[in-house]
Design a protein around this motif. Structure first.
Motif, mmCIF file in Angstrom:
data_model
loop_
_atom_site.group_PDB
_atom_site.id
_atom_site.type_symbol
_atom_site.label_atom_id
_atom_site.label_comp_id
_atom_site.label_asym_id
_atom_site.label_seq_id
_atom_site.Cartn_x
_atom_site.Cartn_y
_atom_site.Cartn_z
ATOM 1 N N LEU A 75 3.629 4.027 0.285
ATOM 2 C CA LEU A 75 2.774 4.733 -0.536
ATOM 3 C C LEU A 75 1.419 3.272 -0.875
ATOM 4 C CD1 LEU A 75 4.815 6.427 -3.103
ATOM 5 C CD2 LEU A 75 3.701 7.403 -1.185
ATOM 6 N N TYR A 76 0.413 3.561 -0.653
ATOM 7 C CA TYR A 76 -0.734 2.647 -1.225
ATOM 8 C C TYR A 76 -1.242 3.334 -2.681
ATOM 9 C CZ TYR A 76 -2.713 0.680 3.134
ATOM 10 O OH TYR A 76 -3.080 -0.042 4.409
ATOM 11 N N PHE A 77 -1.530 2.156 -3.331
ATOM 12 C CA PHE A 77 -1.681 2.473 -4.700
ATOM 13 C C PHE A 77 -3.226 1.761 -4.837
ATOM 14 C CE2 PHE A 77 2.571 2.529 -5.010
ATOM 15 C CZ PHE A 77 2.979 3.955 -5.693
ATOM 16 N N ILE A 119 -6.623 -2.750 -0.087
ATOM 17 C CA ILE A 119 -5.517 -1.571 0.812
ATOM 18 C C ILE A 119 -6.152 -1.131 2.099
ATOM 19 C CG2 ILE A 119 -4.120 -0.853 -0.997
ATOM 20 C CD1 ILE A 119 -5.798 1.764 -0.996
ATOM 21 N N ASN A 120 -7.271 -1.607 2.328
ATOM 22 C CA ASN A 120 -8.353 -0.957 3.374
ATOM 23 C C ASN A 120 -8.156 0.500 3.530
ATOM 24 O OD1 ASN A 120 -9.773 -2.525 5.500
ATOM 25 N ND2 ASN A 120 -8.644 -1.174 6.919
ATOM 26 N N ALA A 121 -7.578 1.328 4.220
ATOM 27 C CA ALA A 121 -7.228 2.654 4.228
ATOM 28 C C ALA A 121 -8.333 3.526 4.340
ATOM 29 C CB ALA A 121 -6.330 3.048 2.854
ATOM 30 N N GLU A 122 -9.306 2.899 4.798
ATOM 31 C CA GLU A 122 -11.018 3.889 5.171
ATOM 32 C C GLU A 122 -11.293 4.538 3.863
ATOM 33 O OE1 GLU A 122 -9.011 2.640 8.265
ATOM 34 O OE2 GLU A 122 -8.072 4.427 7.872
ATOM 35 N N THR A 123 -10.756 3.913 2.736
ATOM 36 C CA THR A 123 -11.204 4.261 1.583
ATOM 37 C C THR A 123 -12.387 3.407 0.827
ATOM 38 O OG1 THR A 123 -10.651 5.116 -0.559
ATOM 39 C CG2 THR A 123 -9.406 3.204 0.051
ATOM 40 N N ASN A 179 -2.805 -6.519 2.093
ATOM 41 C CA ASN A 179 -2.962 -5.648 3.425
ATOM 42 C C ASN A 179 -3.571 -6.354 4.737
ATOM 43 O OD1 ASN A 179 -2.759 -2.617 3.983
ATOM 44 N ND2 ASN A 179 -4.589 -3.402 5.170
ATOM 45 N N GLU A 180 -3.079 -6.617 5.592
ATOM 46 C CA GLU A 180 -3.604 -7.137 6.733
ATOM 47 C C GLU A 180 -4.370 -8.331 6.349
ATOM 48 O OE1 GLU A 180 -5.178 -4.120 9.227
ATOM 49 O OE2 GLU A 180 -3.586 -3.607 9.880
ATOM 50 N N TYR A 181 -3.759 -9.316 5.751
ATOM 51 C CA TYR A 181 -4.468 -10.219 5.131
ATOM 52 C C TYR A 181 -4.423 -11.446 6.025
ATOM 53 C CZ TYR A 181 -6.254 -13.778 1.647
ATOM 54 O OH TYR A 181 -6.990 -14.728 1.117
ATOM 55 N N ASP A 332 -7.960 13.867 7.807
ATOM 56 C CA ASP A 332 -6.526 14.660 8.436
ATOM 57 C C ASP A 332 -5.784 13.722 9.350
ATOM 58 O OD1 ASP A 332 -5.563 17.467 9.624
ATOM 59 O OD2 ASP A 332 -5.804 16.031 11.144
ATOM 60 N N TYR A 333 -6.463 12.919 9.968
ATOM 61 C CA TYR A 333 -5.941 11.813 10.948
ATOM 62 C C TYR A 333 -5.108 12.172 12.114
ATOM 63 C CZ TYR A 333 -4.782 6.733 10.607
ATOM 64 O OH TYR A 333 -4.857 5.393 11.045
ATOM 65 N N GLY A 334 -5.266 13.377 12.235
ATOM 66 C CA GLY A 334 -4.494 13.998 13.362
ATOM 67 C C GLY A 334 -2.948 13.749 13.160
#
Ligand code: GAL
Length: 919
Positions: A75-77, A119-123, A179-181, A332-334
């Protein structure tokens, strides 16, 4: 009431209760995590609560994740999701992460907590709040300005995570820093993140997800090292246009520490739609074939025992959640579970692999071992073995993992129970994990060319499910002291017994059923089926141990009480449910159902399917236009400095964030005294991909242009998001006041993957404006302040949004829509009533017809559920989360047209309809 609750929590007067479960100790060694000394194979699916604004549906999705055999979630926060402004935080309603963690506790799902701060996460902003763009100091460093800011977040989120740790009776089993630092790294920052966590009481292992297969700077040794460094890997990438194009990468997770388990922190389980191919294509790219070849190759080659599959359910980047350059509204991310919460063939493959991983305990401790040699070198084998039990795991696939040939050969296999020549076949893109030397309950599995799905103890007998590809031959050898009795109840199964070995040979077609008794062991029921038959099984934990259920669209949970099994299950059609459990009666969804006993000793009952759903057609519509220069709360744009590394060529600074307008549209009003010599308006705007801006001069529409995604730092690229607009002759009167109105539709904020501020602190809105031939221009700006009760990312700065037109029951003058609307912003609204059958889960979406020339923000009951982008994105369906829907609903569209258009029709569609036992 809600406000009071928010205030009390913000003031720290009320804190949510700690977890109530028994406390456990989390440890680890080079093989695996342990809980109270017991090895755990962590099989987690990534889930983003912020992409499902409906806490009731969190349970639905987490139950679906659990039902696929996962024992955990990653879970990302999301800092920015909780914080509209410095010092202001909201952890209530759809942001109630304590509720989310209580649910994980209740469902028995381990949690890898990933609070960033990045977190990156395309947000938007990669999880950073947009206000951080105006904070001095490089983000993702130990700079004091940034440090002060992220400590605000961590000091609030860490205590919540800490009280849900396994060590305090909760579910959090690991804590992920950053995250991926990987580039522009600053160890002092990583040290502080860990110190902060420990100071807040985090005592579970600290982990980090290293990017790029773990080949860039990682945190496995030296200053800033974490206890369990993991690796992120997306071996087939993100070009969904070519779903069959696999590269050479095999995606095998590297071991980064000798004293910690191998951790596949983010392992590709879907893809972002970077090239607008549509998520169906991303689901093909990462479909069951990919999962078989890559996931299984990784399992056996790396020996990883910690997994996070990214994503398992992607969800919706509603409101202003999307990071605009890589994604649109749908995330949706497939994934295995669709955005509308439907289960896919990928879900079936997760079940097949997940049940195996959950069942076979020796998998938690393995070393690489000699693999049985195949007679044909086109087939490759790799193997691991458990050093204590000897159990072997053998990967069988093509030598070239991309091959789709059909190869049959034999293995020369030295199993723990003797040496055998074993026939194997690899047909198409495929991989199998075969077992040898395994104590299967009370049986001894010598070897098998079928894969094991799972097995259970069904009241003193073993029930095992083995499976293979339809049409392929399967064999299994089990060991007995003397010849057992074999009864084939169904299927074409031949059996022979020699020297202690019972050998079964059968084609994988349908589901064969074989009862084995005697031979010095307890009885067994062997179920031998195809992949598809295997996927019909559900393995559900109960207080009496796991039970098997066959059939239904989803079995959520089961409980054994006395001689009755209480099942919660969903159906998508009428059909049978079969239960392999030590019971004689059955209840489904709280109701007793008549069940009959089968020759296999199972119970079968018939369940009804869902009732049909009738949906209303939206309409009639009310219409309300925004005036071109409309705006609310105008302030003078007069700043002369910015923390952004992108400095404007001319002052004032017009960047929207500098004025506190972080989301969606901003409007500018440029005022000047006309000279009459004006020729051209030249503007530059940075909006993020797919953003646009519209320009009016003295109320006359001059046109629109696409905003840019990034401006170079020094000097600002004059072509970034550039638009040129000719001043119509005679429009401006010398000496008279003139007004330039610009509406910029920003699309969210860039991420900060490179940790250098040049992407994340890119401006939004205008970065340059000149009116050739005009004198000085004074600027004012109007936009959103993000203080919407539905959260900081719900509303942008359209005049209608600032005036509440998107809210249900908005007053004002709504008229009959014209047949065509002019360029600019037009609001449409209607209401619809839903009369959905009770005890059903109907997943609705709003479907747009293909169109161009306009875009539309979609509001349902005031919630911004996304942005339709016409032909600029492939998305036409906008999933409406049940939690924002009621019986009576307001649907409001803010249409932004760049040319005269007739906005196309929209319809409500059901993307899923299940009768459900309730969730
Ligand atoms: C990873 C990142 C995730 C997500 C993913 C692609 O590199 O850690 O947050 O961005 O890529 O979907």
């Amino acid at each position: 009431m809600r406000l009071l609750a928010v205030l009390l929590v913000l003031l720290g007067v009320v804190t949510a209760p700690a977890s109530a479960g028994p406390r456990h100790q989390v440890g680890y060694d080079r093989y695996s995590l342990t809980v109270d000394g017991q090895r755990v194979l962590l099989w987690a699916g990534e889930f983003h609560y912020f992409r499902l604004p409906s806490p009731d549906l969190w349970r639905d999705v987490l139950e679906k994740i659990r039902a696929a055999g996962f024992n955990g979630v990653s879970l990302y926060f999301h800092w920015g999701y909780h914080s509209p402004a410095p010092g202001v935080y909201d952890f209530t309603g759809v942001r109630d992460i304590d509720r989310l963690l209580r649910l994980a506790d209740e469902l028995g799902l381990y949690v890898v907590a990933r609070p960033g701060p990045y977190i990156n996460a395309e947000t938007t902003g990669g999880g950073f709040p947009a206000w951080l763009k105006t904070v001095p100091g490089r983000a993702r460093s130990s700079d004091p300005g940034y440090t002060r800011a992220y400590r605000e977040w961590l000091d609030r989120v860490n205590p919540i995570l800490a009280r849900h740790q396994v060590s305090r009776g909760g579910s959090v089993i690991a804590y992920n820093v950053e995250n991926e630092y990987a580039v522009n790294v600053d160890p002092e920052y990583v040290v502080d993140l860990q110190d902060r966590a420990r100071a807040a009481g985090v005592d579970v292992p600290i982990v980090h997800n290293n990017c790029c297969g773990g080949y860039l700077a990682n945190w496995s040794s030296g200053r800033g090292a974490v206890q369990i460094p993991g690796v992120d890997d997306y071996p087939v990438g993100f070009d969904c246009r070519a779903p069959d194009a696999w590269g050479e990468a095999e995606g095998v997770t590297r071991r980064l520490r000798e004293d910690a388990p191998v951790y596949a922190a983010e392992y590709q389980a879907g893809a972002i739609d970077l090239h607008d191919a549509g998520y169906g294509a991303c689901r093909d790219l990462t479909g069951p074939d990919y999962m078989k070849v890559f996931h299984k190759t990784n399992l056996v080659t790396s020996g990883a025992t910690m997994f996070g599959y990214y994503m398992t359910f992607g969800g919706t980047s509603w409101g202003w959640l999307p990071q605009p350059n890589d994604v649109y509204t749908s995330y949706d991310y497939g994934a295995a579970i669709t955005e509308s919460r439907g289960l896919t063939p990928k879900y079936d493959e997760f079940k097949r692999q997940g049940y195996f991983a959950a069942t076979v305990a020796p998998l938690t401790k393995t070393d690489a071992s000699d693999a049985p040699a195949p007679a044909d070198p086109a087939v490759a084998t790799r193997a691991r073995a458990n050093p204590d039990t000897g159990t072997q795991f053998v990967l069988v696939r093509h030598a070239d993992h991309r091959s789709s040939a059909d190869v049959a050969t034999t293995l020369d296999w030295a199993t723990p129970d003797g040496r055998y020549r074993v026939p194997v076949r690899v047909r198409g893109r495929d991989a199998k994990v075969l077992l040898a030397g395994y104590d299967l309950g009370g049986q001894r599995l010598v070897w098998s060319t079928s894969e094991l799905l799972t097995h259970t103890d069904d009241g003193g007998r073993d029930v095992a499910v083995l499976y293979g590809r339809a049409g392929e031959q399967g064999s299994a050898v089990l060991r007995y002291a003397s010849a057992p009795t074999v009864r084939v109840l169904a299927g074409d199964v031949r059996s022979s017994y020699a020297d202690g070995d019972l050998r079964l040979d059968y084609p994988h077609t349908g589901l064969a059923r074989v009862l084995v008794s005697g031979g010095g062991r307890r009885p067994a029921l062997l179920l031998l089926g195809t992949d598809e038959e295997a996927a019909k099984f559900w393995r559900l934990p109960t207080s009496a141990g796991p039970v098997l259920v066959r059939g239904t669209a989803l079995a959520r949970s089961a409980e054994v009480r006395g001689d009755r099994l209480h099942l919660r299950a969903d159906t998508a059609e009428a059909g049978d449910v079969e239960v392999f459990a030590p019971v004689s009666r059955l209840s489904v969804g709280g109701r007793a159902v008549p069940a009959r006993r089968t020759p296999a000793g199972s119970l079968v009952a018939h369940l009804a399917g869902p009732a049909p759903v009738r949906l209303p057609e939206p309409g009639p519509w009310g219409y309300r236009p925004e005036q071109p220069g409309a705006g609310t709360g105008w302030t003078t744009a007069d700043k002369t400095t910015t923390e952004s590394p992108i400095k404007p060529r001319d002052l004032p600074v017009l960047y929207a964030d500098e004025y506190g307008h972080h989301n969606g549209a901003v409007r500018y009003r440029g005022e000047f005294t006309a000279t009459g010599a004006e020729t051209t308006v030249t503007l530059n705007a940075i909006t993020g991909r797919r953003g646009i801006y519209l320009v009016w001069l003295n109320g006359r529409y001059l046109g629109s242009a696409a905003g840019g995604t990034e401006a170079d730092a020094e000097p600002v690229n004059p072509d970034a998001g550039r638009g040129e607009f000719a001043v119509p002759p005679g429009l401006l009167v010398p000496g008279a006041p003139a007004t330039l109105s610009v509406l910029v539709e920003n699309m969210g904020h860039n991420d900060d993957w490179t940790a250098d501020d040049t992407r994340f602190k890119q401006p939004r809105g205008l970065i340059g404006a000149t009116v050739a031939g005009a004198g000085p221009v004074t600027w004012r700006i109007s936009g959103s302040r993000g203080m919407d009760e539905r959260g900081p990312l719900n509303t942008g700065g359209l005049h209608g949004e600032l005036s509440g037109w998107h809210l249900p029951g908005a007053g004002g003058d709504w008229r009959r829509p014209p047949s065509r609307v002019e360029p600019g912003v037009s609001w449409y609204r209607t209401t619809f009533a839903l009369d959905l059958p009770r005890d059903h889960d109907v997943s609705l979406a709003l479907r747009f017809a293909p169109a161009r020339g306009y875009r539309a923000l979609v509001f349902v009951n005031g919630w911004n559920v996304g942005q339709y982008l016409g032909d600029l994105s492939p998305q036409r369906d906008f999933v409406l989360p049940n939690g924002v829907l009621g019986r009576h609903n307001a649907l409001t569209l803010a249409v932004i047209a760049t040319e005269p258009v007739t906005p196309g029709p929209v319809e409500l569609v059901a993307l899923g309809n299940h009768r459900t036992g309730g969730f």
